[in-house]
Scaffold this active site. Structure first.
Site, PDB file in Angstrom:
ATOM      1  N   CYS A  59      44.282  42.849  60.343  1.00  0.00           N
ATOM      2  CA  CYS A  59      43.827  41.580  60.342  1.00  0.00           C
ATOM      3  C   CYS A  59      44.548  40.293  60.598  1.00  0.00           C
ATOM      4  CB  CYS A  59      43.223  41.319  58.854  1.00  0.00           C
ATOM      5  SG  CYS A  59      44.228  40.927  57.656  1.00  0.00           S
ATOM      6  N   CYS A  62      49.377  39.913  56.840  1.00  0.00           N
ATOM      7  CA  CYS A  62      50.633  39.924  57.088  1.00  0.00           C
ATOM      8  C   CYS A  62      51.624  38.822  57.755  1.00  0.00           C
ATOM      9  CB  CYS A  62      51.598  41.046  57.107  1.00  0.00           C
ATOM     10  SG  CYS A  62      50.453  42.622  55.928  1.00  0.00           S
ATOM     11  N   CYS A 155      48.276  48.444  55.193  1.00  0.00           N
ATOM     12  CA  CYS A 155      47.707  49.093  56.389  1.00  0.00           C
ATOM     13  C   CYS A 155      48.879  50.016  57.006  1.00  0.00           C
ATOM     14  CB  CYS A 155      47.403  48.303  57.515  1.00  0.00           C
ATOM     15  SG  CYS A 155      46.303  47.437  56.633  1.00  0.00           S
ATOM     16  N   CYS A 192      48.239  43.310  50.436  1.00  0.00           N
ATOM     17  CA  CYS A 192      47.578  43.070  51.403  1.00  0.00           C
ATOM     18  C   CYS A 192      47.144  41.577  50.938  1.00  0.00           C
ATOM     19  CB  CYS A 192      46.702  43.847  51.413  1.00  0.00           C
ATOM     20  SG  CYS A 192      44.815  43.882  52.818  1.00  0.00           S
ATOM     21  N   HIS A 230      50.324  44.848  35.158  1.00  0.00           N
ATOM     22  CA  HIS A 230      50.079  44.999  33.584  1.00  0.00           C
ATOM     23  C   HIS A 230      50.655  44.432  32.685  1.00  0.00           C
ATOM     24  CE1 HIS A 230      47.530  45.705  30.598  1.00  0.00           C
ATOM     25  NE2 HIS A 230      47.811  46.805  30.204  1.00  0.00           N
ATOM     26  N   CYS A 233      51.951  40.842  33.041  1.00  0.00           N
ATOM     27  CA  CYS A 233      50.393  39.372  33.520  1.00  0.00           C
ATOM     28  C   CYS A 233      50.288  38.638  32.477  1.00  0.00           C
ATOM     29  CB  CYS A 233      49.392  40.280  33.223  1.00  0.00           C
ATOM     30  SG  CYS A 233      47.894  39.802  33.884  1.00  0.00           S
ATOM     31  N   CYS A 257      42.350  38.582  29.880  1.00  0.00           N
ATOM     32  CA  CYS A 257      41.769  39.687  31.204  1.00  0.00           C
ATOM     33  C   CYS A 257      40.815  40.450  31.639  1.00  0.00           C
ATOM     34  CB  CYS A 257      41.759  40.571  29.608  1.00  0.00           C
ATOM     35  SG  CYS A 257      41.983  42.277  30.382  1.00  0.00           S
ATOM     36  N   CYS A 263      40.069  44.770  37.182  1.00  0.00           N
ATOM     37  CA  CYS A 263      41.643  44.982  37.713  1.00  0.00           C
ATOM     38  C   CYS A 263      41.904  46.407  36.776  1.00  0.00           C
ATOM     39  CB  CYS A 263      42.367  43.981  36.203  1.00  0.00           C
ATOM     40  SG  CYS A 263      44.162  43.567  37.058  1.00  0.00           S
ATOM     41  N   CYS A 272      53.860  41.284  41.718  1.00  0.00           N
ATOM     42  CA  CYS A 272      52.962  39.663  41.817  1.00  0.00           C
ATOM     43  C   CYS A 272      53.300  39.091  40.419  1.00  0.00           C
ATOM     44  CB  CYS A 272      51.638  40.509  42.288  1.00  0.00           C
ATOM     45  SG  CYS A 272      51.142  40.987  44.215  1.00  0.00           S
ATOM     46  N   CYS A 284      46.863  37.150  43.117  1.00  0.00           N
ATOM     47  CA  CYS A 284      45.467  37.124  42.392  1.00  0.00           C
ATOM     48  C   CYS A 284      44.703  36.759  41.066  1.00  0.00           C
ATOM     49  CB  CYS A 284      45.436  38.537  43.020  1.00  0.00           C
ATOM     50  SG  CYS A 284      45.670  39.206  44.758  1.00  0.00           S
ATOM     51  N   CYS A 291      43.052  42.462  39.535  1.00  0.00           N
ATOM     52  CA  CYS A 291      44.094  42.719  40.245  1.00  0.00           C
ATOM     53  C   CYS A 291      42.940  43.937  41.349  1.00  0.00           C
ATOM     54  CB  CYS A 291      45.434  43.442  40.145  1.00  0.00           C
ATOM     55  SG  CYS A 291      46.183  45.035  41.393  1.00  0.00           S
ATOM     56  N   CYS A 294      46.076  46.925  45.797  1.00  0.00           N
ATOM     57  CA  CYS A 294      46.646  46.852  46.991  1.00  0.00           C
ATOM     58  C   CYS A 294      48.299  46.984  47.154  1.00  0.00           C
ATOM     59  CB  CYS A 294      46.551  45.258  47.819  1.00  0.00           C
ATOM     60  SG  CYS A 294      47.521  44.314  47.928  1.00  0.00           S
TER      61      CYS A 294
HETATM   62 FE1  SF4 Z   1      46.981  43.671  32.196  1.00  0.00          FE
HETATM   63 FE2  SF4 Z   1      44.856  43.041  34.042  1.00  0.00          FE
HETATM   64 FE3  SF4 Z   1      44.697  42.225  32.206  1.00  0.00          FE
HETATM   65 FE4  SF4 Z   1      46.520  41.567  33.043  1.00  0.00          FE
HETATM   66  S1  SF4 Z   1      44.138  41.454  34.077  1.00  0.00           S
HETATM   67  S2  SF4 Z   1      46.797  41.865  31.505  1.00  0.00           S
HETATM   68  S3  SF4 Z   1      47.057  43.344  34.889  1.00  0.00           S
HETATM   69  S4  SF4 Z   1      44.589  45.209  32.775  1.00  0.00           S
END
Ligand code: SF4
Length: 360
Positions: A59, A62, A155, A192, A230, A233, A257, A263, A272, A284, A291, A294
């Site tokens: 697409c 990137c 991809c 992605c 995770h 995060c 969360c 997620c 990320c 994201c 999440c 990707c």
């Molecule tokens: Fe984990 Fe997703 Fe919750 Fe963040 S949002 S703590 S990555 S499950």
């Protein structure tokens, strides 16, 4: 014109340049000692090596990701240094002129960057033609001659993105080369789209050491894909407290969360949470989207539907549940006026009997 004169023309001071090198080497987990060597390697590369940037079934996300940064951007800085000879989206030439540029670069010691997946077999060649030739053949031809192959985005890395969803027969670069009996390492930079910092860091490492960085089982650089999203995060505290977003419209849950909204962070290896897109503007989960996984080879089919949690997963203090059983827990909690996070805390023993009683 000397190398740094070129940078000055682009408004980049030596200080900025060294800062970029330092930041990138730090992201790669390399010692500070390497900074002069890395800077020297990039300086030497200012007028070389040539890059052929192929686009297959994609697409152009990137490319957008690499270019949509501030000016002068690290991506622009490094990519300009690399002398991109052929890039269908951004090159000025077209038609025979573009084809000539490709053929000329093909005779040099070039870096091959591939964006997008490829038809896996000759019978599907008609689905992706470039200049009247099957992309699959162009990719095989270029890969055989390239000094290093970097597959960017989901991809190209695994054939795993949207063009590969629903069993289209699309494959990533490594899979195609393997099927053709071509034994060359492909550095995979999924996501992605790919993050510019990931691409820059990988190129920088390669220019410095003339070899690929340490790769994981999916041929992703460990420096960028070595930890679970995770685990880093910004919403992890809410996860630990059993605070899960169930209603997009509830402002109290805004930062909770997102696991109940699909997620995939607990099974997605990517940086990320530490390195965001668009010059660290956002990513994201920070923007309120779960999440989608990707950076994993099972994306997209294996991770859809993206916004609903289907399979079993483990909640802290509660154990294995799925979306239905969590609903029961939430319902039970509501019936006695107890927050889910308190149930989780109580179940895990994190809440003392005294605290529990006071909360009740
Ligand atoms: Fe984990 Fe997703 Fe919750 Fe963040 S949002 S703590 S990555 S499950």
């Amino acid at each position: 014109m000397g190398n740094f004169d070129l940078l000055k023309v682009k408004g980049v001071s030596r200080r900025d340049f060294m800062k970029l090198i330092a930041a990138t080497t730090a992201a790669l987990g390399l010692p500070e000692l390497i900074i002069p060597q890395a800077a020297n390697a990039v300086e030497q590369a200012l007028n070389k090596p040539p890059v052929i940037w192929l686009e297959g079934m994609d697409c152009t996300g990137c490319t957008e990701s690499a270019l949509a940064t501030l000016n002068p951007s690290p991506a622009e800085l490094i990519l300009d240094m690399l002398s991109i000879r052929y890039h269908e989206t951004v090159m000025a030439g077209s038609g025979h002129t573009a084809e000539e540029a490709y053929q000329t670069a093909l005779k040099e010691n070039f870096v091959l960057i591939v964006e997008g997946s490829s038809p896996g077999t000759a019978k599907d060649d008609r689905f992706c033609m470039v200049g009247g030739r099957p992309f699959r053949k162009i990719l095989i031809e270029a890969a055989q001659k390239a000094q290093v192959i970097i597959a960017i985005g989901s991809c190209a890395s695994e054939g795993a993105g949207i063009p590969g969803a629903c069993d289209t027969g699309a494959v990533g670069v490594a899979e195609l080369l393997k099927a053709e009996g071509i034994n060359k390492t492909v550095i995979n930079l999924p996501c992605c789209p790919v993050k510019p910092a990931t691409l820059i860091g990988t190129i920088l490492y390669y220019l410095t050491y003339q070899k690929a960085p340490a790769l994981d089982s999916q041929n992703r650089p460990v420096a960028f894909y070595g930890s679970l999203l995770h685990d880093n995060c910004p919403r992890r505290g809410h996860f630990e407290n059993g605070e899960f977003l169930t209603d997009w419209n509830d402002p109290i849950q805004k930062e909770y969360c997102l696991i109940l909204k699909g997620c995939k962070g607990p099974k997605t290896y990517t940086d990320c949470a530490q390195v965001w897109w668009n010059d660290n503007a956002n990513f994201c989960i920070n923007a309120g989207s779960p999440c989608s996984g990707c950076s994993e080879k099972d994306f997209y089919d294996g991770f859809s539907p993206l916004y609903s949690k289907q399979e079993m997963f483990k909640l802290p203090g509660i154990g294995h549940v799925n979306a239905d059983t969590v609903g029961t827990v939430i319902g039970g909690a509501a019936a006695v006026g107890l927050g889910v996070h308190l149930i989780a805390a109580a179940a895990s023993g994190r809440l003392s009997k005294k605290d529990h009683k006071e909360d009740m």
